[in-house]
Structures are given as C-alpha cells and as structure tokens.
Design a protein around this motif. Structure first.
Motif, PDB file in Angstrom:
ATOM      1  N   LEU A   1       2.829   3.797  12.116  1.00 20.46           N
ATOM      2  CA  LEU A   1       3.946   4.213  11.069  1.00 20.46           C
ATOM      3  C   LEU A   1       3.950   5.714  10.858  1.00 20.46           C
ATOM      4  N   ARG A   2       2.767   6.310  10.730  1.00 17.78           N
ATOM      5  CA  ARG A   2       2.750   7.818  10.740  1.00 17.78           C
ATOM      6  C   ARG A   2       3.720   8.478  12.106  1.00 17.78           C
ATOM      7  N   GLY A   3       3.438   7.945  13.133  1.00 17.28           N
ATOM      8  CA  GLY A   3       4.109   8.560  14.511  1.00 17.28           C
ATOM      9  C   GLY A   3       5.355   8.269  14.147  1.00 17.28           C
ATOM     10  N   GLU A   4       5.991   7.084  13.784  1.00 18.71           N
ATOM     11  CA  GLU A   4       7.596   6.909  13.594  1.00 18.71           C
ATOM     12  C   GLU A   4       8.132   8.051  12.313  1.00 18.71           C
ATOM     13  N   LEU A   5       7.183   8.036  11.552  1.00 18.21           N
ATOM     14  CA  LEU A   5       7.520   9.188  10.526  1.00 18.21           C
ATOM     15  C   LEU A   5       7.696  10.609  11.193  1.00 18.21           C
ATOM     16  N   ASP A   6       6.644  11.163  11.536  1.00 18.18           N
ATOM     17  CA  ASP A   6       6.860  12.162  12.454  1.00 18.18           C
ATOM     18  C   ASP A   6       7.844  12.115  13.302  1.00 18.18           C
ATOM     19  N   ARG A   7       8.179  11.277  14.369  1.00 16.17           N
ATOM     20  CA  ARG A   7       9.480  11.531  14.968  1.00 16.17           C
ATOM     21  C   ARG A   7      10.701  11.510  14.228  1.00 16.17           C
ATOM     22  N   LEU A   8      10.830  10.658  13.210  1.00 17.61           N
ATOM     23  CA  LEU A   8      12.054  10.819  12.264  1.00 17.61           C
ATOM     24  C   LEU A   8      12.310  12.043  11.654  1.00 17.61           C
ATOM     25  N   HIS A   9      10.994  12.636  11.077  1.00 18.48           N
ATOM     26  CA  HIS A   9      11.316  13.747  10.358  1.00 18.48           C
ATOM     27  C   HIS A   9      11.518  14.870  11.390  1.00 18.48           C
ATOM     28  N   GLY A  10      10.807  14.948  12.630  1.00 17.76           N
ATOM     29  CA  GLY A  10      10.967  15.901  13.329  1.00 17.76           C
ATOM     30  C   GLY A  10      12.348  16.021  13.788  1.00 17.76           C
ATOM     31  N   ALA A  11      13.043  15.006  14.120  1.00 15.79           N
ATOM     32  CA  ALA A  11      14.486  14.860  14.714  1.00 15.79           C
ATOM     33  C   ALA A  11      15.436  15.133  13.621  1.00 15.79           C
ATOM     34  N   VAL A  12      15.231  14.917  12.325  1.00 19.48           N
ATOM     35  CA  VAL A  12      16.081  15.449  11.183  1.00 19.48           C
ATOM     36  C   VAL A  12      15.770  17.074  11.004  1.00 19.48           C
ATOM     37  N   ARG A  13      14.604  17.732  11.004  1.00 15.67           N
ATOM     38  CA  ARG A  13      14.565  19.065  11.037  1.00 15.67           C
ATOM     39  C   ARG A  13      15.302  19.768  12.252  1.00 15.67           C
TER      40      ARG A  13
ATOM     41  N   THR B   1       0.868  -1.167  -0.091  1.00 16.03           N
ATOM     42  CA  THR B   1      -0.039   0.173  -0.119  1.00 16.03           C
ATOM     43  C   THR B   1       0.913   1.278  -0.043  1.00 16.03           C
ATOM     44  N   ARG B   2       0.231   2.369  -0.094  1.00 14.95           N
ATOM     45  CA  ARG B   2       1.134   3.755  -0.064  1.00 14.95           C
ATOM     46  C   ARG B   2       0.280   4.602   1.013  1.00 14.95           C
ATOM     47  N   ILE B   3       0.816   5.253   1.867  1.00 15.94           N
ATOM     48  CA  ILE B   3       0.287   6.117   2.585  1.00 15.94           C
ATOM     49  C   ILE B   3       0.719   7.630   2.489  1.00 15.94           C
ATOM     50  N   ASP B   4      -0.097   8.336   2.749  1.00 17.04           N
ATOM     51  CA  ASP B   4       0.407   9.848   2.566  1.00 17.04           C
ATOM     52  C   ASP B   4       1.028  10.456   3.776  1.00 17.04           C
ATOM     53  N   HIS B   5       1.995  11.152   3.575  1.00 13.59           N
ATOM     54  CA  HIS B   5       2.591  11.764   5.056  1.00 13.59           C
ATOM     55  C   HIS B   5       3.228  13.044   4.489  1.00 13.59           C
ATOM     56  N   ALA B   6       3.468  13.934   5.469  1.00 14.62           N
ATOM     57  CA  ALA B   6       3.645  15.339   5.282  1.00 14.62           C
ATOM     58  C   ALA B   6       5.286  15.248   4.524  1.00 14.62           C
ATOM     59  N   SER B   7       6.058  14.284   4.665  1.00 17.12           N
ATOM     60  CA  SER B   7       7.234  14.189   4.250  1.00 17.12           C
ATOM     61  C   SER B   7       6.966  13.757   2.671  1.00 17.12           C
TER      62      SER B   7
END
Length: 149
Positions: free
Chosen positions: A135-147, A26-32
């Motif tokens: 998964l969205r929570g993991e992505l949020d944490r990853l991209h929040g840490a990167v930013r 599947t494909r999910i949409d995320h802010a990133s």
C-alpha cells in the motif's frame, strides 16, 4: 470436470465455498497523510475429488482433498477523494483430506476448517501487516505521479 487417467478414473472437481468472514480496520502513516484502511476477508474452501472407486473386494482410493484460503479485499481511503482497492488471496490457511466423496464430506470439512481457523482475526491482521508495504508503494507512486503531473 472429469479427467480420464491411464492409471484409472480420477474425478477432479474443485468447488469454492465461502464459510466465514472477518474484517480489520487500521490506519497507516504516509508522507501524504494518514490513510484509513479496511480489510475484509472471506474464507473459501476448495474441494478436489481424487482417486477412484474400486471394484468389490478392493480398497477404494477415493479421497476429498481440501484447502481453505482467505480472499481479501482492501479499501484504503487516502487524501480526500482517493480510494485505493486491492483484492488478493492468502492461500493455505488450512488444508487436509478425507476418505470418500467430497459431496458427502462437505459438512465435516466445514467443521474442520472452522476448528482450524478459529482465530481469523489473527489471519486478517497478519494479511494487513503484509500488505502495508504494498500500500505504501502504491501511495508513493500515486503521489509521485500527482506531484510530477
């Protein structure tokens, strides 16, 4: 493994046997950006020998309790070079018991599990939907840490 109980002898044996596999993409949409996700599920059957063999003339309490679970591996490909994996188990997609020894009943139990889990695609789709928020929570944490970094 054998356990001696005060009420008598009880054979406790748990064995996991993989019996079927299924995949879902599947494909999910995320802010990133869009995230391609693949879920691989494998059904495992756990057997537990319970009860005891009775002396002649008495009924046996020997039973094989079983439970089918789905072991799932998720691989999510996010931004280029980012691969996020997760492994988890969806327990109890089917369960039951049969009189007698587990070793004697393995084939019959496998057939029963197959009959009860005919729609593995439905199970893996449900698992995927349940995982999307994680998964969205993991992505949020990853991209929040990167930013922030």
């Amino acid at each position: 493994m054998t356990n001696l109980l005060a009420a008598g002898l009880m054979f406790g044996m748990t064995v996991a046997v993989s019996s079927a596999t299924v995949a879902h993409e599947t494909r999910i949409d995320h802010a990133s950006g869009p995230v391609d996700v693949r879920y691989n599920g494998a059904v495992t059957i756990n057997h537990q020998q319970i009860g005891s063999v009775a002396p002649g003339g008495r009924p046996s309490t020997l039973r094989c309790a079983w439970r089918a679970d789905m072991a799932v591996t998720r691989q999510a490909k996010a931004t280029p070079g980012t691969l996020m994996t997760r492994q988890f188990v969806r327990e109890g997609i089917a369960s039951g018991s049969r009189a007698g020894w587990c070793t004697t009943n393995k084939a019959a139990i496998a057939k029963e599990v197959a009959a009860r889990t005919r729609d593995l695609n439905q199970h893996i789709v449900e698992v995927a939907q349940e995982d999307h928020d994680v998964l969205r929570g993991e992505l949020d944490r990853l991209h929040g840490a990167v930013r922030e970094g």
